[in-house]
Scaffold this active site. Structure first.
Site, PDB file in Angstrom:
ATOM      1  N   ALA A 126      18.344  24.629 -32.794  1.00 59.60           N
ATOM      2  CA  ALA A 126      17.254  23.952 -33.497  1.00 59.60           C
ATOM      3  C   ALA A 126      17.290  22.441 -33.291  1.00 59.60           C
ATOM      4  CB  ALA A 126      17.314  24.290 -34.979  1.00 59.60           C
ATOM      5  N   PHE A 156      15.113  27.444 -37.147  1.00 65.84           N
ATOM      6  CA  PHE A 156      15.936  28.450 -37.829  1.00 65.84           C
ATOM      7  C   PHE A 156      15.003  29.568 -38.318  1.00 65.84           C
ATOM      8  CE2 PHE A 156      17.675  24.197 -38.589  1.00 65.84           C
ATOM      9  CZ  PHE A 156      18.930  24.299 -38.021  1.00 65.84           C
ATOM     10  N   CYS A 175      19.882  25.821 -48.823  1.00 66.02           N
ATOM     11  CA  CYS A 175      20.293  26.995 -49.600  1.00 66.02           C
ATOM     12  C   CYS A 175      21.766  26.909 -50.004  1.00 66.02           C
ATOM     13  CB  CYS A 175      20.027  28.271 -48.809  1.00 66.02           C
ATOM     14  SG  CYS A 175      20.968  28.412 -47.278  1.00 66.02           S
ATOM     15  N   ASP A 218      14.731  24.954 -42.101  1.00 64.65           N
ATOM     16  CA  ASP A 218      15.305  25.890 -43.069  1.00 64.65           C
ATOM     17  C   ASP A 218      16.624  26.441 -42.531  1.00 64.65           C
ATOM     18  OD1 ASP A 218      15.681  27.584 -45.218  1.00 64.65           O
ATOM     19  OD2 ASP A 218      14.271  29.105 -44.512  1.00 64.65           O
TER      20      ASP A 218
END
Length: 385
Positions: A271, A220, A329, A289
């Site tokens: 990914a 990512f 996140c 990430d």
């Protein structure tokens, strides 16, 4: 100033008043209008922007009776935010890109402003701020002498709040930023969020410090932030992977700007597929990430499975004694739940995983103790043996 009345005696210090807490508003109170919030005993709790159509009915911007939310107030508050970054954090000594306003973390709920060199990127999350966009742009120009100001929003937010930013409002301009000695091209008008992920600045520095002589797999990778830092730190080999073709193209351009094209390769790929296909032990550092996986509570079960699956693969594939950088996140995912997913991933991988460091967003992304959801970024550095 019109009033909004709550059903309760107090709002608990939260910067957001949910619609179910509102008893009613004065006749003629318009959506996006500044209002005074009072409790069921007519005691003033604060002032903010009102929007009856949103679940986040009032965004408190000043506690108590406070000042009027006029242009002078806006300019003063923006100047205070900038002073914290310039004088408190001294960010301009290290970079020309940082977050200027971090929504609730700066007491300006629903507003995000990022600086990229001489370009400013505004992300609007509330109707009240949309209606103040011209004032904001003028105030920010006065503070920064910016050559361009871009206004953006999220389509889902626009639908809920009742406004529409047509494309990226304002001048569209790319900017070359500098961070820890690395040059990065940012496109605030077309990139993800406001153009770049400034919250990972400190962890990119960690990457620069830890990558020397190592082979790095950056999943990512977006426009190449971690990859370029690894190369700048003396990594032996860096491979970046992202499913966004435009991001990969910009990452390649960034590699050229830093003279790193011979050491860093970027590819357009999934990914998970890249991680499954990776040879065991071929990489000394693996970065996981991903973008936000849980936008709502209903997304949480699937998000936790993805975090576990992804990191189990990373723990399994990384070289003995290597690093895995695991990130989330998603604000709805707590640090404890994220660490739980990593623990299960380690068991599945059959590896001994030791946590060396747990971190979050860079300090120009402060969060309020009255709004813990603002502590959204979880970053875990693990050593795998």
């Amino acid at each position: 100033m019109k009033r909004v009345r709550l059903r309760t005696t107090r709002a608990g210090g939260q910067p957001i008043v949910f619609r179910k807490m509102v008893a009613g508003a004065d006749p003629g109170t318009g959506n996006g209008e500044p209002v005074e919030v009072v409790d069921d005993h007519e005691r003033v709790l604060g002032r903010g922007f009102y929007n009856r159509r949103s679940e986040l009915a009032v965004r408190i911007l000043e506690k108590g009776e406070g000042p009027d939310l006029d242009e002078a107030w806006l300019r003063r508050r923006l100047a205070e935010c900038l002073a914290f970054r310039r004088d408190g954090l001294r960010l301009e000594e290290a970079t020309n890109a940082f977050r200027v306003v971090n929504s609730e973390g700066d007491g300006l709920s629903g507003l995000i402003v990022d600086r990229y060199a001489d370009v400013l990127s505004i992300q609007i999350l509330a109707l009240g701020w949309y209606r103040r966009a011209v004032e904001m742009k003028d105030a920010l120009r006065a503070l920064f002498r910016a050559k361009a100001v871009v206004v953006r929003s999220d389509e889902a937010v626009e639908k809920i709040e009742g406004f529409r930013v047509l494309g990226s409002s304002g001048e569209e301009a790319r900017a070359e930023i500098r961070e820890h000695g690395v040059k990065i091209l940012v496109d605030p008008a077309r990139g993800h969020k406001t153009g770049f992920f400034l919250d990972q600045r400190d962890h990119r520095l960690r990457m620069k410090e830890r990558a020397r002589g190592r082979k790095v797999l950056d999943l990512f990778c977006y426009s190449g932030g971690f990859s370029l830092m690894a190369a700048a730190g003396g990594a032996a080999e860096v491979r970046g992977v992202d499913l966004d073709e435009e991001a990969v193209a910009m990452a390649k351009e960034n590699a050229k700007r830093n003279g790193a094209s011979a050491k860093v390769s970027f590819e357009h790929a999934d990914a998970f597929d890249a991680l499954r296909a990776a040879k065991q032990g071929a990489h000394d550092v693996i970065v996981c990430d991903p973008p936000k996986l849980a936008a709502s509570k209903g997304d949480l079960p699937g998000a936790m499975r993805k975090y576990e699956d992804m990191n189990a693969l990373a723990f399994e594939k990384v070289a003995r004694g290597g690093w895995v950088l695991s990130c989330s996140c998603s604000g709805l995912v707590s640090e404890g739940d994220f660490l739980g997913a990593l623990s299960r991933a380690a068991i599945r991988a059959g590896r001994e995983v030791r946590v060396a460091e747990i971190g979050g967003a860079a300090p120009d992304h402060p969060w309020s103790l009255n709004h813990s959801q603002g502590r959204y970024l979880k970053v875990v550095w693990s050593v795998v043996s």
